[in-house]
Design a protein around this motif. Structure first.
Motif, PDB file in Angstrom:
ATOM      1  N   MET A  31       0.884  -1.237   0.166  1.00  0.00           N
ATOM      2  CA  MET A  31       0.120  -0.215   0.007  1.00  0.00           C
ATOM      3  C   MET A  31       1.034   1.139  -0.072  1.00  0.00           C
ATOM      4  N   GLU A  32       1.146   1.942  -1.141  1.00  0.00           N
ATOM      5  CA  GLU A  32       1.715   3.135  -1.153  1.00  0.00           C
ATOM      6  C   GLU A  32       0.941   4.264  -0.459  1.00  0.00           C
ATOM      7  N   THR A  33      -0.101   4.500  -0.703  1.00  0.00           N
ATOM      8  CA  THR A  33      -1.125   5.518  -0.531  1.00  0.00           C
ATOM      9  C   THR A  33      -2.506   4.872   0.170  1.00  0.00           C
ATOM     10  N   LEU A  34      -2.905   5.426   1.114  1.00  0.00           N
ATOM     11  CA  LEU A  34      -4.332   4.983   1.640  1.00  0.00           C
ATOM     12  C   LEU A  34      -4.805   6.116   2.211  1.00  0.00           C
ATOM     13  N   THR A  35      -5.793   6.553   1.906  1.00  0.00           N
ATOM     14  CA  THR A  35      -6.525   7.824   2.300  1.00  0.00           C
ATOM     15  C   THR A  35      -8.172   7.870   2.176  1.00  0.00           C
ATOM     16  N   LEU A  36      -9.084   8.363   2.697  1.00  0.00           N
ATOM     17  CA  LEU A  36     -10.092   8.514   2.424  1.00  0.00           C
ATOM     18  C   LEU A  36     -10.656   8.634   0.906  1.00  0.00           C
ATOM     19  N   GLU A  37      -9.792   9.330   0.114  1.00  0.00           N
ATOM     20  CA  GLU A  37     -10.156   9.502  -1.317  1.00  0.00           C
ATOM     21  C   GLU A  37      -9.370   8.709  -2.108  1.00  0.00           C
TER      22      GLU A  37
END
Length: 154
Positions: A31-37
């Protein structure tokens, strides 16, 4: 009810996705990026993932699996965002019932590269179903494949 601590939740989800799902571990999902968006998934090329040994290209099943996984994560993030006042138990119950209903993959180019990234975009979130479009790029940012998935969310 207290609002969700998203930073803590995203850490738990990333740990689960990378280390507790055996197939994800096998293909090396990170997972490189995990945000709400946003969810950005990365996979490094390795010999075990080659589908055509003569051309040294990524197996189409790995591409499809990564598109499906990323679409599922985007669907989960959408549900998390919608359920921002839910208890951890309510959220866990909802997330563990989610699953893929249908998916279409369009293979655009051979899977050549040192690593690959997958991103997704929510097209629709209903009470029962989410539709997500995911794209799979190589390290040169060439589009390798795209997929549209329908996910059970309610």
């Amino acid at each position: 009810m207290a609002d969700i601590n998203y930073d803590e939740l995203f850490e738990v989800l990333a740990e689960f996705y990378e280390h507790m799902m055996p197939f994800n571990k096998l293909i090396g999902i990170k997972m490189e990026t995990l945000t709400l968006e946003t969810a950005v998934v990365k996979i490094a090329m390795k010999d075990e993932l080659v589908g055509n040994s003569h051309k040294h290209i990524l197996h189409g099943g790995v591409i499809a699996a990564a598109l499906d996984f990323t679409g599922g994560v985007i669907a989960q993030l959408s549900v998390i965002k919608k359920m921002k006042h839910a208890t951890p138990e309510e959220l866990t119950k909802r997330l563990t019932r989610m699953g893929t209903i249908d998916m279409r993959v369009d293979y655009i180019r051979p899977g050549k590269g040192e690593y690959f990234t997958v991103t997704g975009e929510l097209l629709r979130l209903g009470n029962k179903v989410a539709v997500v479009r995911s794209v799979f790029h190589n390290d040169d940012e060439s589009l390798i494949a795209a997929g549209t998935g329908t996910y059970l969310v309610g």
